[in-house]
Design a protein around this motif. Sequence first.
Motif, PDB file in Angstrom:
ATOM      1  N   ARG A 245       0.845  -1.137   0.065  1.00 28.47           N
ATOM      2  CA  ARG A 245      -0.023   0.090  -0.025  1.00 28.47           C
ATOM      3  C   ARG A 245       0.876   1.199  -0.076  1.00 28.47           C
ATOM      4  N   ILE A 246       1.051   1.880  -1.073  1.00 25.76           N
ATOM      5  CA  ILE A 246       2.034   2.740  -1.415  1.00 25.76           C
ATOM      6  C   ILE A 246       1.250   4.364  -1.179  1.00 25.76           C
ATOM      7  N   ILE A 247       1.975   5.262  -0.529  1.00 29.56           N
ATOM      8  CA  ILE A 247       1.405   6.379  -0.232  1.00 29.56           C
ATOM      9  C   ILE A 247       2.252   7.570  -0.648  1.00 29.56           C
ATOM     10  N   ASN A 248       2.266   8.612  -1.407  1.00 27.58           N
ATOM     11  CA  ASN A 248       3.134   9.569  -1.518  1.00 27.58           C
ATOM     12  C   ASN A 248       2.610  10.687  -0.892  1.00 27.58           C
ATOM     13  N   MET A 286       2.374  13.679  -5.664  1.00 28.90           N
ATOM     14  CA  MET A 286       2.069  13.980  -4.151  1.00 28.90           C
ATOM     15  C   MET A 286       0.591  13.874  -4.020  1.00 28.90           C
ATOM     16  N   GLY A 287       0.350  12.900  -2.928  1.00 30.84           N
ATOM     17  CA  GLY A 287      -1.203  12.900  -2.800  1.00 30.84           C
ATOM     18  C   GLY A 287      -1.699  11.492  -3.290  1.00 30.84           C
ATOM     19  N   GLU A 288      -1.048  10.903  -4.378  1.00 34.80           N
ATOM     20  CA  GLU A 288      -1.404   9.690  -4.875  1.00 34.80           C
ATOM     21  C   GLU A 288      -1.062   8.454  -4.165  1.00 34.80           C
ATOM     22  N   ARG A 289      -1.900   7.437  -4.272  1.00 33.86           N
ATOM     23  CA  ARG A 289      -1.746   6.159  -3.723  1.00 33.86           C
ATOM     24  C   ARG A 289      -1.685   4.899  -4.825  1.00 33.86           C
ATOM     25  N   ALA A 290      -0.917   3.928  -4.701  1.00 33.82           N
ATOM     26  CA  ALA A 290      -1.146   2.686  -5.306  1.00 33.82           C
ATOM     27  C   ALA A 290      -0.925   1.520  -4.626  1.00 33.82           C
ATOM     28  N   ASP A 291      -1.720   0.488  -4.955  1.00 40.34           N
ATOM     29  CA  ASP A 291      -1.546  -0.691  -4.217  1.00 40.34           C
ATOM     30  C   ASP A 291      -1.291  -1.814  -5.390  1.00 40.34           C
TER      31      ASP A 291
END
Length: 476
Positions: A245-248, A286-291
Amino acid sequence: MIGRRRFLVASALGVAAGTTMGAAGCSRRERPPTAADAVEVAFDAAETEVDLGGLTVRTWTYTQTVPAREIRLRRGQTLRTVVRNHLPQPTTVHWHGLAIPNPMDGVPVLTQSAIAPGDQFRYEFTVPDAGTYYLHSHVGTQLDRGMYGPLIIEDPDDGRDYDDELVVVLDDWIDGTGTTPDQVAENLKMHGMRPMAGPPAPLTPVRPLGEDGGDVTYPYFLINGRTPTDPQVRDFRAGQRIRLRIINAGADTAFRVGVPGTRLTLTHADGYPVVPREAESVLLGMGERADAIITLTSSAPVVAAPYGKDGHAQLTMRVDGKPSDVDVAKFVEALRTQAPVNTSTLEAAPDVVLPQRDPDTVIDLRLQGPMAHYTWPINGRRYDPPNNGIALQPNQRVRVRFVSESEMFHPMHLHGHTYAVVHPAGHGPRKDTVLVPPRQTVEVDFDTDNPGRWIVHCHNDYHLGGGMATFVEYSA
């Protein structure tokens, strides 16, 4: 499921009611959430001394840690958070990506009065959607301190296609290293952006955001609050399928993210499922997430290379207790020469496709700047709440055209909604933050189904401070 560990409600007050404790203190939900399953969290916003992995700094935090301690709950539960402000400035909490009631959104002037020093505020809402989200301050440059943390909302089906999971919070760090984000902002107002060397280069698959990676030179990049000289280590077993679970959470930096020797299977963008797609690396603004799901066969790091900047961040995944033999510096250079997947190019999973409908209203938001004193207007105006909002009608389909007229990329975030990225063919992903490359136009559609005043802004913290925001408003 063997090896499956779910860290339900790692909050400032511990485990929520309605959970049972499994091996090694891991929480496991045995029944659907009810009203009695409210999760209680306490935040004490204060100046704190933090060890970032061989680097001790004084910064501002919510839970005396960087990032803030993870909040994890199930879709449909109620989150109750009391925020006590011990800082010398007002503060708030914004729950990034969640379509919650407007008074809980954490934006000064638009949705609440900022929490004054010595005061407190109670946030309470039901979490509507499962996925990977995060929280951060929406006051000044506080996001570029330690005022952020992961917010994970579980779905009953989570874990069916993987064995374990790992939350990966990316950040660019400068606070407490001889300057502060407030001083950085003042310097940008005085001196402006870094000059470009020659005319703008064309966009390419390897350089999809152009040549300018941002105007702040960061001495450190972090994953889960640790520098690459002393990274976090997580233990796994060979053959396990791991959900990343990747959060910038960075303020001025996009990241290319990959795992040496392992392909990513991208499964979610900004919390919402997508048609799975394999990739060598993923690009997150910035603010994006990717699983993404990976299968581990040997020890390897998660590596994040800052777009257009020197340095990297890493986290070590240790398999069967064995050290990694990966040449990280070599892999960082490989990341910079790959064509990463931009999550806006993914396709929404069938069950979350925004139903087809012609837009009732089309809004052009022209992203401009920088102008004098590091000003970044939209449609020629700086953000000026509560004036100059865009009036909409309820129950309509709205198309927003983000039209970049600048030479920098802008991750554009809409509060209180998820939108569908408009694809010429097919169904674009459901997102709340989208990368707008230099001199390009990106279109998104959303429905006016959550009344209130909702800010839409660039998630570069210094562009937002320079005015790159507006808001939409409508009633029920």
